[in-house]
Write a protein that holds these residues in place. Sequence first.
Motif, PDB file in Angstrom:
ATOM      1  N   ARG A   6       1.922  -3.186 -15.158  1.00  9.90           N
ATOM      2  CA  ARG A   6       2.539  -2.454 -14.060  1.00  9.90           C
ATOM      3  C   ARG A   6       4.054  -2.578 -14.063  1.00  9.90           C
ATOM      4  O   ARG A   6       4.760  -1.792 -13.436  1.00  9.90           O
ATOM      5  N   GLY A   7       4.562  -3.575 -14.769  1.00 10.99           N
ATOM      6  CA  GLY A   7       6.011  -3.720 -14.877  1.00 10.99           C
ATOM      7  C   GLY A   7       6.660  -2.703 -15.797  1.00 10.99           C
ATOM      8  O   GLY A   7       7.881  -2.571 -15.819  1.00 10.99           O
ATOM      9  N   LEU A   8       5.852  -1.979 -16.577  1.00  9.49           N
ATOM     10  CA  LEU A   8       6.370  -0.966 -17.499  1.00  9.49           C
ATOM     11  C   LEU A   8       6.318   0.390 -16.803  1.00  9.49           C
ATOM     12  O   LEU A   8       5.235   0.899 -16.506  1.00  9.49           O
ATOM     13  N   ASP A   9       7.466   0.976 -16.546  1.00  7.05           N
ATOM     14  CA  ASP A   9       7.562   2.253 -15.830  1.00  7.05           C
ATOM     15  C   ASP A   9       7.554   3.398 -16.845  1.00  7.05           C
ATOM     16  O   ASP A   9       8.538   3.583 -17.573  1.00  7.05           O
ATOM     17  N   PRO A  10       6.485   4.194 -16.926  1.00  4.91           N
ATOM     18  CA  PRO A  10       6.435   5.283 -17.910  1.00  4.91           C
ATOM     19  C   PRO A  10       7.565   6.300 -17.737  1.00  4.91           C
ATOM     20  O   PRO A  10       8.046   6.858 -18.730  1.00  4.91           O
ATOM     21  N   GLY A  11       7.968   6.540 -16.509  1.00  4.82           N
ATOM     22  CA  GLY A  11       9.037   7.508 -16.291  1.00  4.82           C
ATOM     23  C   GLY A  11      10.333   7.105 -16.968  1.00  4.82           C
ATOM     24  O   GLY A  11      11.041   7.936 -17.555  1.00  4.82           O
ATOM     25  N   ASP A  12      10.663   5.822 -16.916  1.00  3.42           N
ATOM     26  CA  ASP A  12      11.881   5.324 -17.557  1.00  3.42           C
ATOM     27  C   ASP A  12      11.685   5.159 -19.061  1.00  3.42           C
ATOM     28  O   ASP A  12      12.528   5.571 -19.864  1.00  3.42           O
ATOM     29  N   LYS A  13      10.569   4.560 -19.465  1.00  5.84           N
ATOM     30  CA  LYS A  13      10.367   4.248 -20.881  1.00  5.84           C
ATOM     31  C   LYS A  13      10.134   5.491 -21.722  1.00  5.84           C
ATOM     32  O   LYS A  13      10.462   5.503 -22.920  1.00  5.84           O
ATOM     33  N   SER A  14       9.555   6.541 -21.147  1.00  4.35           N
ATOM     34  CA  SER A  14       9.356   7.769 -21.924  1.00  4.35           C
ATOM     35  C   SER A  14      10.689   8.370 -22.351  1.00  4.35           C
ATOM     36  O   SER A  14      10.824   8.881 -23.472  1.00  4.35           O
ATOM     37  N   VAL A  15      11.673   8.297 -21.482  1.00  8.61           N
ATOM     38  CA  VAL A  15      13.008   8.792 -21.831  1.00  8.61           C
ATOM     39  C   VAL A  15      13.597   7.953 -22.961  1.00  8.61           C
ATOM     40  O   VAL A  15      14.259   8.473 -23.874  1.00  8.61           O
TER      41      VAL A  15
END
Length: 517
Positions: A447-456
């Motif tokens: 849950r600490g990995l934010d897909p919205g940020d990491k996808s960019v």
Amino acid sequence: MFRIPQRIPAATCILVALLLGAIGALWLAAMNPGFFSYVLALISLALLALAVYHRLQRKKAILRNFPLVGGLRYFLESIRAELRQYFFESDLDGRPFNRRQRSLVYQRAKNQRQTVAFGMLDDPMRPGFEWVSHALFPLKGSLPELRTWIGGPQCMVPYQASLLNIGAMSYGALSRTAVTALNQGARLGGFAHNTGEGGISPYHLEGGDLIWQIGTGYFGCRDEAGRFSASAFREKARMPQVKMIELKLSQGAKPGHGGLLPASKNTAEIAAIRLVKPGIPVHSPASHTAFQSPKGLIRFLQTLRELSGGKPVGFKLCLGQPEELELICRAIRSTGILPDFITVDGAEGGTGAAPLEFTDSVGMPLLDALSEVTRILRSCQLDRDIKVIASGKLVTAFDILKVLAMGASACYSARGMMLSLGCIQALVCDSGRCPTGVATQDPALYRGLDPGDKSVRVASYHAATIRAVGELMQACGFATPEDIRPDRFFRRMPDFSARSFQSIYGKFRVSTQPAQT
């Protein structure tokens, strides 16, 4: 008469000292009540209890002989990798990827400064040092479109792939947030995402192009007995997101070895995706059950092509015995069935879990394998119709240019994409305790990995690396990827001489166009 022993065991001395210390601390707390004295008494009792426990246990001799210092030894060993990575290793020492390589991925993922100052850190005279020769008159103008069409004359729906794509990593090995971020990044950047052999999960369906990998377990396209199911395959293969089908024969990190999905990871969700029963261990055999021969392999690929509606089909292997690939190519010639691509995975490829002997000592390294595959395809006159995709420890533009020079038309990067997600190379992928939430199924961690940020960040890493590929090509005078030649790449040998890749690996690729006009 009472005699003092000539030698008292060290552990006994430690226990006596701790006992006396605890008695003294308790006496101090009784005589001078206060916070400090109480804390001192508690620490003394805790150390005494720990020492007694270590002295009584029988599994670890170090702890039994040295109840306190031995415990310190095990603690320091548990953080050895972190101590080495953060304090002791140089920028070029780390493995599998050194700090220089990891930092480059992080900087590109974050769109930060990627330049370095004061010259190279590497030693150009060390054996193994590699470089590419540049042109005195670099090419000018816009960078070329670095994409390639995959799909031979028998393919009905060819796919234009980026030169760099996300390597095979299954949901289950990676977390749901990591897979989501990778697929969203593929959508943003316009490149492909290999599913790995764990099937197509909902987290793969975020809009990115998919290369569906089918392994020996036929996850996502199997019947109750574990055999290949044509109906289950057809249903998923014709999804618009699925652009290519890749049949895995072996992988670089553990060629010739099967896999195991532990019961603890076989949740109801993962079981539904893989079409297996939940809560039980699920084996992936070392070889396929749908075919047992080169001709059987080729005919099975044709079956996959027909069931998918004519999409590109190919197979992935870590090369072991080149004669086996020659037999496959003979089967291609005799049946007239053309695969669209071959993925070559080097022995230096990574995985979440593999036996050490397989990781370190089995399989052919990537550049050697590419030279053999290219040679065999050329000798069988199949190199024009079958594209080669390279996989294995590729994170920089120079890495990509090397495999293009060796005959590849595109490549995968798995660990490079993991680093762009925030992976810190903690080397605990098989433990379920990945601190960055990439390779774990623990909700508290992923849950600490934010897909919205990491996808960019995934898309940014891809875009910056592809841009660097184009800039390197222009500097060297390569107008197109097909112009990249092995005679322009060099390696320092143990006798300190320099040899070109073409000299080392043999004459296997000649450009049909001049590198510069």
